[in-house]
Scaffold this active site. Structure first.
Site, PDB file in Angstrom:
ATOM      1  N   ASN A 699       0.897  -1.089  -0.478  1.00 36.53           N
ATOM      2  CA  ASN A 699      -0.013  -0.242  -0.130  1.00 36.53           C
ATOM      3  C   ASN A 699       0.718   1.028   0.079  1.00 36.53           C
ATOM      4  O   ASN A 699      -0.073   2.320   0.066  1.00 36.53           O
ATOM      5  CB  ASN A 699      -0.751  -0.037   1.189  1.00 36.53           C
ATOM      6  N   ARG A 730      -7.760  -3.354   0.598  1.00 38.99           N
ATOM      7  CA  ARG A 730      -7.318  -5.078   1.264  1.00 38.99           C
ATOM      8  C   ARG A 730      -9.241  -5.280   0.859  1.00 38.99           C
ATOM      9  O   ARG A 730      -8.696  -6.695   0.610  1.00 38.99           O
ATOM     10  CB  ARG A 730      -7.992  -4.549   2.719  1.00 38.99           C
ATOM     11  N   ASP A 746      -3.983  -9.267   9.302  1.00 35.43           N
ATOM     12  CA  ASP A 746      -2.833  -7.514   9.350  1.00 35.43           C
ATOM     13  C   ASP A 746      -1.652  -7.950   8.704  1.00 35.43           C
ATOM     14  O   ASP A 746      -1.730  -9.666   9.466  1.00 35.43           O
ATOM     15  CB  ASP A 746      -2.993  -6.618  10.431  1.00 35.43           C
ATOM     16  N   ASP A 747      -0.699  -7.053   8.861  1.00 36.52           N
ATOM     17  CA  ASP A 747       0.941  -7.354   8.772  1.00 36.52           C
ATOM     18  C   ASP A 747       1.182  -7.760  10.962  1.00 36.52           C
ATOM     19  O   ASP A 747       2.246  -8.562  10.581  1.00 36.52           O
ATOM     20  CB  ASP A 747       1.758  -7.178   7.565  1.00 36.52           C
ATOM     21  N   ASP A 748       0.496  -7.525  10.807  1.00 36.71           N
ATOM     22  CA  ASP A 748       1.856  -7.344  12.497  1.00 36.71           C
ATOM     23  C   ASP A 748       0.454  -8.332  13.607  1.00 36.71           C
ATOM     24  O   ASP A 748       0.611  -8.339  15.051  1.00 36.71           O
ATOM     25  CB  ASP A 748       1.185  -6.012  13.176  1.00 36.71           C
ATOM     26  N   ASP A 835     -13.121  -1.926   8.014  1.00 41.61           N
ATOM     27  CA  ASP A 835     -13.673  -3.381   8.945  1.00 41.61           C
ATOM     28  C   ASP A 835     -14.920  -3.408   8.668  1.00 41.61           C
ATOM     29  O   ASP A 835     -15.901  -4.115   9.031  1.00 41.61           O
ATOM     30  CB  ASP A 835     -12.481  -3.869   9.870  1.00 41.61           C
TER      31      ASP A 835
END
Length: 921
Positions: A699, A730, A746-748, A835
């Site tokens: 992104n 997304r 999510d990446d975390d 979301d």
């Protein structure tokens, strides 16, 4: 003596007494030489040796000195020689022991080699058995294919028919009024595989083009440019379209002139077959100037029809084009709740010309029996409605005389009163809106009635149409009884009772359906034009064009770094999560009903299924979109999923369950310049069963580091470049996503493999819902009279965040292409709430809450860089998003649930204050 000796020597030593002397002298000489030699050896040789040795000791390398003086340490080393000897003896003994052990190991190796040879022989035998099994399977598959070929005929696409430019004319029906598709439409121009090409004439090329309303013309041209069916090749076109209205009255051509211009169109072909004449109305007083024009076999789409003109199943009743060049303003549209408003019903109108005066004679009883309504029906309606108003049982507002000059209208039609804004303000206060059809029963629909219907649906007033003979817009494909009440005029005395008897649930369902119809088919010029084309395409049973997918622009990256395994992520105990796929990833089955869908369940394509599936023209079980596009690839519709194969717990644990024997999912991971966190998250996916591929949505405008080495996790990793930094990325339906199941993460986020697999199992049993881990809920703020977003732990939830959730790819299409643009714009404005928007969309369509599955409290990444959600304004923005989304949808679609799915295999330790909240499966 010397001389004598010399003489004796010269004479050979012969003479008296000479022999002994010589011997004595000779002995002396030998002794002398011997002494001298010994002296030399004993004196000079030691000196020479000493000199030589002292020269060697003077060398630079002190370590090479042999006879020179030694240091104290060297002397110490010499003293330890005996110790070293003892150590040598000890080492020798140990070496002997090691040698003995080596011999023992060699013997064991020899035994193991024998076992290896035996195993190799067993493997060879197993390979032979496997080869035999493969041959059996191959033969069985071949036999199966032969049986299938014998029982199923081979189908191939038909040869596309291209008619000659000079079509052979065929005779017209006895009356143009009898035109239907079977006798006035040339199917040879529209093969099933044609894709429904449409050619649109340029109105500026013809004289009547200068008379068109500028707004109508501009909106129509803008819509044509973006439509997927429009083609510039007229020779292959299936349908030809010409826009003839709305026209400006001062510049309107004569009917004969317009007819000549239509008949002179280059592809008219004497009778106008496969042509569509569109006459759009922007005002209620639009005239029906096509009534006196011969249209031949051409179809007509307009808002006003007389029964002598309208051909059911051939012509199309369209809605007015009110918002010609503008999108609906959702902030001005009233909410759908409360259900009941100030007025039970309202009506404002004035009849300029009565039926009696228009006919200039009183109809006889015989004429009324033949089907024409009596002239005094409108008088009865006026009397009854005034009596209801005077009774004051309910608040109603009926006015039969306009305060200002009424709008122009057709004879016997009730003219509109006041300006549009004034009418909308009254309808916002009305639960029902009365629409009285014209007294002339030959007028099946008028622009004025269509305008009243448009305005009522726009603001949520349920239309009550008095007159069952009316042909409402798109009547042959829309079930109007789900959004409006159509009542015969003779039942006017029962209308009040009927309206009061409708329950609040039914009222809300009808209002939602009306909102759905208005937004989908009425609100914009694009919707009107797409609906007209979709009706024709559905009538002739041509499949819709495939829906557009987002083309993934891959960012080149290097891979090959062996991914490690996080023991906390992959420690599943004795759980069998399923096989890690060793074969290439496989996509979900494609949707195969393309050519039969248009022939089956036609109403289902145009109306939402029973229940509150509104705002969008399809349900999760109906793959037809408002743009009339279908899914030709994966992610197309939902299949009902049942139980697994049964068996004991072990078999259940090893089986994925459901009625789809093979299925995988795709991980979609959104990231922004957090390379280290991203790499760690990707490595945690190593060895995850049923994983098809990973799509990383990059992104950031800044590309990843060139020297970044991406992990090899056993499945493809696709890094997708986006056009802009948007959280809406997304949910884009990337063409690289080939599975129906999407895991948005999510990446975390930290999720264990067993948690992910459990979520996948649950989603397969509820494919039309969001299934995820972090739950949230909404609450009503009484002091501020608004909605709030709440992230506190609670026994109830209404949302599951898409930072770790499964959903169907179907919803990615809806979110990106169908959901109102205003919602996506707000997501971009706040860089937040995507979301929440997805939860609103799914709950709105399914009328079901999401499903939360339990994680082992490992959702977030400890020590990761701070995310957007930690900003102070994060929750304030989410409060605003929820309230704005409610305005767009017109109501709160989120539903509460106390249901949570938990795996008994997790053996999770539950907090004491949370145990009462959980329901287990």
């Amino acid at each position: 003596e010397l001389m004598t000796g010399y003489t004796m020597l010269r004479n050979g030593g012969v003479g008296n007494g000479g022999q002994p002397w010589v011997l004595r002298w000779s002995s002396r000489i030998r002794l002398t030489w011997l002494s001298f030699t010994l002296f030399i050896i004993l004196v000079f040789f030691p000196l020479i040796a000493h000199y030589y040795l002292t020269t060697i000791d003077d060398a630079d390398d002190a370590g090479k000195r042999i006879f020179g003086p030694r240091t104290g340490s060297e002397l110490c080393e010499v003293k330890h020689v005996q110790d070293l000897c003892r150590i040598r003896e000890s080492v020798s003994e140990e070496l002997l022991q090691l040698e003995a052990k080596r011999q023992e190991l060699n013997s064991e190796i020899a035994k193991l080699n024998l076992k290896i040879e035996a195993c190799k022989k067993s493997i060879e035998n197993a390979k032979q058995d496997l080869l035999q099994l493969k041959n059996v399977i191959s033969q069985t598959e071949h036999s199966y294919k032969e049986l299938m070929a014998q029982n199923q005929p081979k189908l191939s696409l038909p040869i596309r028919l291209l008619p000659d430019k000079d079509d052979v004319t065929f005779p017209l029906p006895k009356s143009i009024r009898n035109c239907r598709l079977h006798n006035c439409f040339d199917y040879s121009r529209c093969p099933l595989t044609s894709g429904f090409p449409v050619y649109v004439y340029n109105s500026d090329d013809y004289p009547f083009g200068s008379s068109l309303d500028p707004l109508i013309k501009q909106a129509f041209e803008a819509t044509v440019r973006t439509n997927v069916y429009v083609t510039e090749n007229a020779n292959i076109a299936c349908v030809y379209i010409i826009l003839v209205g709305e026209m400006q009255e001062p510049m309107m051509p004569k009917p004969t002139e317009l007819e000549q211009q239509l008949h002179s169109l280059p592809y008219w072909r004497t009778d106008g077959h496969n042509h569509l004449i569109i006459n759009l109305s922007r005002k209620s007083e639009t005239q029906n100037f096509i009534y006196n024009i011969s249209t031949g076999r051409a179809m007509v789409a307009q808002s006003t029809f007389y029964d002598a003109q309208y051909r059911p199943g051939f012509d199309i009743v369209v809605s007015p084009l009110v918002h010609a060049m503008s999108e609906p303003n959702f902030l001005e549209i009233p909410p759908q709740v409360p259900v009941k408003r100030k007025y039970l019903f309202s009506f404002q109108g004035e009849k300029i010309e009565s039926l009696r005066s228009s006919l200039q004679e009183v109809r006889s009883f015989e004429e009324e029996i033949e089907g024409n309504a009596p002239a005094d029906y409108d008088d009865r309606i006026i009397t009854t409605l005034k009596a209801v108003q005077d009774s004051k049982l309910d608040f109603v507002l009926v006015e039969f005389t306009c305060k200002n000059q009424p709008k122009a209208s057709l004879p016997t039609e009730w003219a509109l009163c006041g300006e549009r804004d004034d009418r909308l303000e009254l309808l916002k206060l009305s639960t029902f809106a009365l629409i009285i059809t014209p007294g002339d029963t030959h007028l099946v629909i008028s622009a004025g009635c269509a305008m009243r219907l448009f305005e009522a649906l726009e603001v949520g007033a349920i239309p009550v149409v008095l007159g069952e003979q009316v042909q409402l817009p798109y009547n042959d494909v829309i079930r109007w009884n789900e959004a409006a009440l159509i009542i015969p005029k003779p039942r006017i005395t029962e209308v009040h009772f009927l309206l009061r008897s409708i329950s609040d649930n039914d009222l809300l369902a009808m209002r939602r359906q009306g909102r759905f119809l208005w937004e989908t088919y009425f609100s914009t010029s694009d919707n009107v034009f797409s609906t007209v084309l979709a009706i024709i395409r559905t009538r002739i049973q041509i499949p819709a064009a495939p829906i557009r997918e987002e083309t993934a622009v891959e960012i080149p990256h290097r891979s090959g770094k062996a991914a490690g395994t996080d023991p906390n992520m992959a420690d599943n105990g004795d759980l069998d999560l399923g096989p890690v796929e060793t074969e290439p990833p496989y996509a979900s089955p494609k949707y195969l009903r393309n050519f039969t869908l248009t022939a089956m369940d036609i109403y289902r394509n145009w109306n939402s299924a029973p229940g509150p599936f509104h705002l969008f023209p399809y349900t999760p079980f109906d793959p037809v979109l408002p743009s009339e596009a279908k899914f030709l690839g994966s992610g197309t519709g939902f299949r009902p999923i049942g139980g697994g194969a049964g068996g004991s717990g072990k078999e259940f644990q090893a089986a994925l369950g459901g009625n789809v024997p093979r299925e995988q999912f795709t991980v979609v991971m959104l990231t922004y310049e957090r390379e280290e966190v991203l790499m760690n998250s990707l490595e945690r996916l190593n060895g995850l069963p049923y994983l098809n591929k990973v799509v990383v949505v990059w992104n950031s405008p800044k590309l990843p580091s060139e020297d970044l080495l991406w992990p090899d996790i056993g499945v493809p990793i696709m890094v997708v470049r986006t056009e802009k930094n948007s959280l809406n990325n997304r949910f884009l339906p990337w063409d690289e996503i080939e599975t129906e199941a999407i895991l948005s993460i999510d990446d975390d986020a930290h999720l264990r493999h067993d948690e992910i697999m459990f979520g996948f199992r649950v989603w397969r049993e509820a494919r039309d819902r969001i299934v995820g881990f972090p739950g949230r809920y909404h609450a009503w703020d009484i002091p501020h009279q608004s909605w709030l977003y709440n992230s506190n732990y609670s026994c109830e939830l209404s949302m599951v965040l898409t930072g770790a959730a499964f959903f169907h790819k179907y919803y990615a299409y809806l979110y990106s292409y169908v959901m109102p643009q205003a919602i996506r714009d707000m997501v971009d404005e706040y860089i937040n709430c995507e979301d929440i928007a997805m939860n609103f969309l799914v709950s709105h369509l399914t009328r079901k809450p999401p499903i939360k599955v339990t994680s082992r409290w490992t959702f977030r990444c400890p020590g990761c860089p701070q995310a957007l959600s930690h900003d102070d304004s994060h929750f304030h923005e989410r409060h605003k998003c929820i309230n704005f989304f409610v305005k767009v949808y017109g109501y709160m679609p989120l539903l509460y649930t106390q249901f949570r799915v938990d795996s008994v295999l997790f053996k999770t330790r539950l907090p004491h204050d949370k145990t009462k909240c959980f329901k287990f499966i």
